[in-house]
Design a protein around this motif. Structure first.
Motif, PDB file in Angstrom:
ATOM      1  N   ILE A   1       0.838  -1.187  -0.067  1.00 49.43           N
ATOM      2  CA  ILE A   1       0.123  -0.149   0.136  1.00 49.43           C
ATOM      3  C   ILE A   1       0.822   1.331   0.060  1.00 49.43           C
ATOM      4  O   ILE A   1       1.977   1.220   0.720  1.00 49.43           O
ATOM      5  N   ASP A   2       0.351   2.376  -0.637  1.00 48.52           N
ATOM      6  CA  ASP A   2       1.241   3.554  -0.981  1.00 48.52           C
ATOM      7  C   ASP A   2       0.491   4.558   0.090  1.00 48.52           C
ATOM      8  O   ASP A   2       1.247   5.604   0.338  1.00 48.52           O
ATOM      9  N   ILE A   3      -0.642   4.422   0.675  1.00 47.32           N
ATOM     10  CA  ILE A   3      -1.128   5.489   1.740  1.00 47.32           C
ATOM     11  C   ILE A   3      -0.395   5.598   3.132  1.00 47.32           C
ATOM     12  O   ILE A   3      -0.083   4.616   3.644  1.00 47.32           O
ATOM     13  N   ASP A   4      -0.174   6.630   3.356  1.00 44.63           N
ATOM     14  CA  ASP A   4       0.702   7.185   4.604  1.00 44.63           C
ATOM     15  C   ASP A   4      -0.356   7.042   5.947  1.00 44.63           C
ATOM     16  O   ASP A   4      -1.051   8.070   5.835  1.00 44.63           O
ATOM     17  N   ILE A   5      -0.171   6.248   6.683  1.00 47.16           N
ATOM     18  CA  ILE A   5      -1.071   6.090   7.951  1.00 47.16           C
ATOM     19  C   ILE A   5      -0.929   7.326   8.602  1.00 47.16           C
ATOM     20  O   ILE A   5      -1.977   8.099   9.315  1.00 47.16           O
ATOM     21  N   ASN A   6       0.210   7.859   8.678  1.00 43.47           N
ATOM     22  CA  ASN A   6       0.464   9.141   9.855  1.00 43.47           C
ATOM     23  C   ASN A   6      -0.306  10.100   9.271  1.00 43.47           C
ATOM     24  O   ASN A   6      -0.835  11.025   9.938  1.00 43.47           O
ATOM     25  N   GLU A   7      -0.227  10.329   7.747  1.00 41.88           N
ATOM     26  CA  GLU A   7      -0.884  11.538   7.300  1.00 41.88           C
ATOM     27  C   GLU A   7      -2.446  11.518   7.403  1.00 41.88           C
ATOM     28  O   GLU A   7      -3.289  12.439   7.813  1.00 41.88           O
ATOM     29  N   LYS A   8      -3.089  10.332   7.523  1.00 49.22           N
ATOM     30  CA  LYS A   8      -4.343   9.846   7.662  1.00 49.22           C
ATOM     31  C   LYS A   8      -4.821  10.171   9.381  1.00 49.22           C
ATOM     32  O   LYS A   8      -5.680  10.934   9.640  1.00 49.22           O
ATOM     33  N   LEU A   9      -3.814   9.834  10.029  1.00 46.87           N
ATOM     34  CA  LEU A   9      -3.927  10.229  11.406  1.00 46.87           C
ATOM     35  C   LEU A   9      -3.809  11.601  11.822  1.00 46.87           C
ATOM     36  O   LEU A   9      -4.648  12.328  12.502  1.00 46.87           O
ATOM     37  N   LYS A  10      -3.049  12.486  10.960  1.00 42.90           N
ATOM     38  CA  LYS A  10      -2.685  13.912  11.305  1.00 42.90           C
ATOM     39  C   LYS A  10      -4.118  14.533  10.778  1.00 42.90           C
ATOM     40  O   LYS A  10      -4.748  15.412  11.389  1.00 42.90           O
ATOM     41  N   LYS A  11      -4.798  14.211   9.546  1.00 40.91           N
ATOM     42  CA  LYS A  11      -6.035  14.707   9.268  1.00 40.91           C
ATOM     43  C   LYS A  11      -7.109  14.461  10.136  1.00 40.91           C
ATOM     44  O   LYS A  11      -8.175  15.362  10.396  1.00 40.91           O
ATOM     45  N   LEU A  12      -7.444  13.314  10.804  1.00 35.75           N
ATOM     46  CA  LEU A  12      -8.202  12.816  11.945  1.00 35.75           C
ATOM     47  C   LEU A  12      -8.161  13.938  13.147  1.00 35.75           C
ATOM     48  O   LEU A  12      -9.061  14.400  13.735  1.00 35.75           O
ATOM     49  N   ILE A  13      -6.890  13.955  13.374  1.00 38.99           N
ATOM     50  CA  ILE A  13      -6.579  15.023  14.838  1.00 38.99           C
ATOM     51  C   ILE A  13      -7.067  16.124  14.363  1.00 38.99           C
ATOM     52  O   ILE A  13      -7.573  16.831  15.239  1.00 38.99           O
ATOM     53  N   ILE A  14      -6.510  16.894  13.298  1.00 35.10           N
ATOM     54  CA  ILE A  14      -6.949  18.208  12.946  1.00 35.10           C
ATOM     55  C   ILE A  14      -8.546  18.393  13.030  1.00 35.10           C
ATOM     56  O   ILE A  14      -9.016  19.379  13.440  1.00 35.10           O
ATOM     57  N   LYS A  15      -9.394  17.182  12.355  1.00 27.80           N
ATOM     58  CA  LYS A  15     -10.694  17.533  12.200  1.00 27.80           C
ATOM     59  C   LYS A  15     -11.091  17.517  13.557  1.00 27.80           C
ATOM     60  O   LYS A  15     -12.188  18.169  13.893  1.00 27.80           O
ATOM     61  N   LYS A  16     -10.718  16.552  14.531  1.00 26.68           N
ATOM     62  CA  LYS A  16     -11.219  16.598  15.917  1.00 26.68           C
ATOM     63  C   LYS A  16     -10.907  17.945  16.548  1.00 26.68           C
ATOM     64  O   LYS A  16     -12.028  18.331  17.250  1.00 26.68           O
ATOM     65  N   ILE A  17      -9.854  18.276  16.470  1.00 28.12           N
ATOM     66  CA  ILE A  17      -9.500  19.498  17.144  1.00 28.12           C
ATOM     67  C   ILE A  17     -10.268  20.805  16.584  1.00 28.12           C
ATOM     68  O   ILE A  17     -10.883  21.587  17.471  1.00 28.12           O
ATOM     69  N   ASN A  18     -10.514  20.700  15.321  1.00 29.83           N
ATOM     70  CA  ASN A  18     -11.459  21.954  14.627  1.00 29.83           C
ATOM     71  C   ASN A  18     -12.782  21.590  15.354  1.00 29.83           C
ATOM     72  O   ASN A  18     -13.583  22.800  15.300  1.00 29.83           O
ATOM     73  N   SER A  19     -13.280  20.609  15.506  1.00 34.06           N
ATOM     74  CA  SER A  19     -14.775  20.233  15.923  1.00 34.06           C
ATOM     75  C   SER A  19     -14.842  20.705  17.292  1.00 34.06           C
ATOM     76  O   SER A  19     -15.933  20.985  17.704  1.00 34.06           O
ATOM     77  N   ASN A  20     -13.677  20.508  18.197  1.00 29.49           N
ATOM     78  CA  ASN A  20     -13.956  20.984  19.628  1.00 29.49           C
ATOM     79  C   ASN A  20     -13.684  22.506  19.683  1.00 29.49           C
ATOM     80  O   ASN A  20     -13.709  23.140  20.317  1.00 29.49           O
TER      81      ASN A  20
END
Length: 167
Positions: A148-167
């Motif tokens: 697989i080519d997808i970087d899991i760390n990038e996916k986690l960063k996006k989820l964390i940023i989304k969670k921070i912005n929602s709070n």
């Protein structure tokens, strides 16, 4: 019995009109048994034609089911078992579909992993468990996970940023 009429329908289907009955059959069967207008058919041949027609009908249903999207062998097995097909016919149909590369577990795993990683929040372990529940070989799963080519760390960063912005 004698063949009175052979009427071509759509998608390789034919109506085979005999003295007493009409049978829906397929072009493969017409060719296999050399069914021609005014040919005499005995009871044994009629039974073979009816059994083969039932088999090809199920095969075509499985083929139509499989080509709508990528399916694994397990999906096709459950689909056919819900149609109450004999196990020997299920195995035969799955082998035919594998031979023409309609069923390809390796391709299925690759597509499944890419879709889950790009379109869901599922991680590698959840995806692996889902694929194992579909009775897919662990070696195929591990091989495709390595590729697989997808970087899991990038996916986690996006989820964390989304969670921070929602709070």
């Amino acid at each position: 019995m004698k063949i009175i009429k052979i009427v071509k329908l759509k998608n390789g289907l034919y109506n085979l009109e005999l003295n007493k009955l009409t049978i829906k059959t397929f072009d493969e069967i017409i060719i296999k048994y050399n069914l021609l207008y005014k040919k005499e058919i005995d009871d044994d041949l009629l039974l073979k034609i009816m059994n083969d027609s039932k088999y090809y009908d199920i095969y075509n249903k499985a083929l139509n089911y499989a080509v709508k999207r990528v399916r694994c062998e397990n999906d096709i097995y459950y689909y056919l078992s819900n149609l109450e097909v004999k196990n020997s016919d299920i195995k035969s149909i799955i082998d035919k579909l594998k031979k023409i590369n309609i069923i390809n577990d390796k391709l299925y795993v690759r597509c499944y992993i890419n879709d889950k990683l790009k379109l869901s929040k599922d991680g590698i372990n959840k995806i692996k468990i889902d694929l194992l529940n579909k009775n897919i070989n662990i070696d195929i799963i591990n091989e495709e996970i390595k590729n697989i080519d997808i970087d899991i760390n990038e996916k986690l960063k996006k989820l964390i940023i989304k969670k921070i912005n929602s709070n």
